[in-house]
Design an enzyme around this catalytic site. Structure first.
Site, PDB file in Angstrom:
ATOM      1  N   SER A 201      11.327  27.756   6.323  1.00 55.19           N
ATOM      2  CA  SER A 201      10.665  28.765   7.161  1.00 55.19           C
ATOM      3  C   SER A 201      11.629  29.910   7.475  1.00 55.19           C
ATOM      4  CB  SER A 201      10.157  28.130   8.455  1.00 55.19           C
ATOM      5  OG  SER A 201      11.250  27.689   9.236  1.00 55.19           O
ATOM      6  N   ARG A 205      10.450  33.400   6.074  1.00 57.10           N
ATOM      7  CA  ARG A 205      10.000  34.345   7.096  1.00 57.10           C
ATOM      8  C   ARG A 205      10.633  35.719   6.862  1.00 57.10           C
ATOM      9  NH1 ARG A 205      11.824  31.944  11.107  1.00 57.10           N
ATOM     10  NH2 ARG A 205       9.925  30.842  11.704  1.00 57.10           N
ATOM     11  N   ASN A 209       8.478  39.027   5.527  1.00 55.23           N
ATOM     12  CA  ASN A 209       8.375  40.243   6.341  1.00 55.23           C
ATOM     13  C   ASN A 209       8.894  41.464   5.588  1.00 55.23           C
ATOM     14  OD1 ASN A 209       7.494  40.073   9.323  1.00 55.23           O
ATOM     15  ND2 ASN A 209       8.534  38.143   8.908  1.00 55.23           N
TER      16      ASN A 209
END
Lengths: 328, 156
Positions: A201, A205, A209
């Site tokens: 994660s 992440r 993004n």
């Protein structure tokens, strides 16, 4: 968007991939030269930027630049103190490096997406991605390093037995031997998933993004290109089929130059407006203006994302390592 | 998106930068910041101290000024007292001197008057004797009529 990939060709020789298919065919033992190059360049700029202050650091009256650097250091130091409840000389420098380095890598996203690739193309390099954090290898490389640190600290603090107990003794706890035996596998399964989820994660992440942010920049650029097709046709008659990138660079530079002259007080507002209008009509009409505005709006928003993601990566790293230090 | 060995190199690069940071950046920066914090704390404490000292000095100065003012008032009072004393004294002296001079003058005057009276009296007596002898055409025996003459003189 294709990374500049160095690896083994199908015929056994080593070299740069000439297409996406070739890059994929190179398999695992290939390197994204652009990602690594920019990551290392930005890492060194972090090092020299902070090093220039650290070398001259004294307890006297700080210069403005020193104050700025110290604000960042103070901020990271405070974050570490608040979230990390152990004593470690390693966590704070790790957090600072991650925060500033990732911020720098993310920040490359705010340089218009085709400028540096265009420069690279002029230099004979045809694939160039300048934002290392939009490469999943870079973000996962960092998050896996954090993962290794989590494992290292878990084992060093709790011992191998303690770490295994942590993995198998919860969330289903039992005091009897039979209960422990029954819960062993479900616990191991759940805790392992939870453990693996941390680096995955963490890396995805950041990657997600930044990759999405870059895609939106490209999307805006495409919309603007479509909208300014009319002017583009006119320009094409001037430059031929492909309008050279330096033209756009020049146009943007002239807009910024006009704005700058206005800020310096050398141009009054009325002249500035007229000049801007003429410049924009020349290079793409209102579509250009719209594109610029959308780019600007997204860039402002993206600036928040860029900073926030760097901060989140740093904070989660601190929190994960803090958890690794704690006994349950 | 290919997962490849970039991962490993990125990881190594990260470790190197973190190590650099831990070795060369963090300690001098933190040291400088902590030292400055200490110096600022010391400076603030010193300024507090100086402020307190200033207060104390001000109080002392006020006290001294008050004392000086009191003293000055006292001196002025004493001076004015002395002044009036001197003036009174002078006045008294002057009065005494005047009285002395007046009485001396009065004594002189009365003495002169007595003398004049005596002279007048004796000359009146002589004149009376002379006058009487002229009238009687004969010598008045001064000795025989002494008593009478003295009475006459005393009556004048």
């Amino acid at each position: 968007m294709q990374n500049l990939t160095f690896g083994q060709h199908a015929d056994g020789t080593w070299g740069l991939a000439h297409s996406a298919e070739e890059a994929t065919a190179m398999g695992f033992w290939a390197f994204h030269v652009d990602t690594l190059f920019w990551a290392v360049v930005l890492g060194f700029s972090f090092y020299f930027l902070f090093g220039s202050v650290a070398r001259k650091a004294n307890s006297g009256v700080p210069t403005r630049f020193q104050s700025a650097i110290e604000i960042i250091v103070e901020f990271v130091d405070t974050s570490v103190r608040e979230s990390f409840h152990g004593t470690s000389k390693f966590i704070a420098p790790l957090a600072l490096t991650l925060f500033v380095w990732i911020f720098f890598m993310n920040f490359m996203d705010l340089i218009p997406v085709d400028w540096l690739p265009w420069l690279a193309t002029q230099a004979g390099v045809h694939y160039q991605k300048v934002v290392p954090t939009t490469d999943v290898n870079a973000t996962m490389g960092m998050s896996l390093t954090v993962f290794v640190l989590i494992l290292y600290y878990s084992i060093r603090i709790k011992g191998v037995g303690g770490f295994i107990a942590e993995l198998t003794g919860q969330p289903f706890a039992s005091n009897s031997l039979a209960g422990k035996f029954v819960f062993f596998l479900p616990n191991l399964l759940l805790e392992t998933i939870a453990l693996i989820a941390k680096p995955v994660s963490l890396g995805l992440r950041l990657f997600g993004n930044l990759y999405a942010g870059e895609l939106i920049f490209i999307l805006i650029a495409l919309i603007f290109t479509a909208g300014s097709g009319f002017i583009a046709a006119g320009l094409s008659s001037l430059f031929g089929e492909h309008i050279p990138a330096w033209f756009w660079v020049l146009a943007t530079a002239s807009v910024f130059a006009t704005l700058w002259l206005n800020l310096q007080g050398k141009l009054d507002n009325k002249k500035t407006l007229w000049l801007l209008l003429v410049e924009m009509l020349l290079v793409g009409g209102l579509a250009f203006l719209g594109g610029q505005l959308m780019h600007f709006a997204w860039a402002v928003f993206h600036l928040i994302i860029v900073t926030l993601q760097a901060f989140i990566f740093m904070m989660l790293t601190i929190v994960y390592l803090s958890m690794a230090h704690e006994h349950h | 998106m290919n997962i490849n060995a970039t991962l490993i190199l990125q990881s190594i690069a990260m470790m190197i930068f973190v190590w650099f940071c831990m070795k060369f950046l963090w300690p001098p920066l933190l040291k400088a910041m902590d030292e400055r914090r200490e110096r600022i704390a010391e400076g603030l404490a010193a300024s507090d101290r100086a402020e307190k000292e200033l207060e104390a000095a001000k109080a002392t100065v006020d006290q001294q000024i008050r004392e000086a003012r009191d003293k000055a008032g006292e001196i002025v009072d004493q001076a004015s007292q002395r002044h009036s004393q001197i003036v009174d004294q002078a006045k008294d002296d002057a009065i005494v001197e005047r009285n002395r001079q007046v009485s001396a003058a009065e004594a002189d005057i009365s003495q002169a008057a007595n003398q004049a009276r005596e002279e007048l009296r004796s000359s009146v007596a002589n004149l009376a004797v002379l006058g009487a002898s002229r009238i009687l055409e004969k010598e008045v025996d001064a000795d025989t009529h002494r008593e009478l003459l003295d009475k006459l003189i005393a009556e004048i």
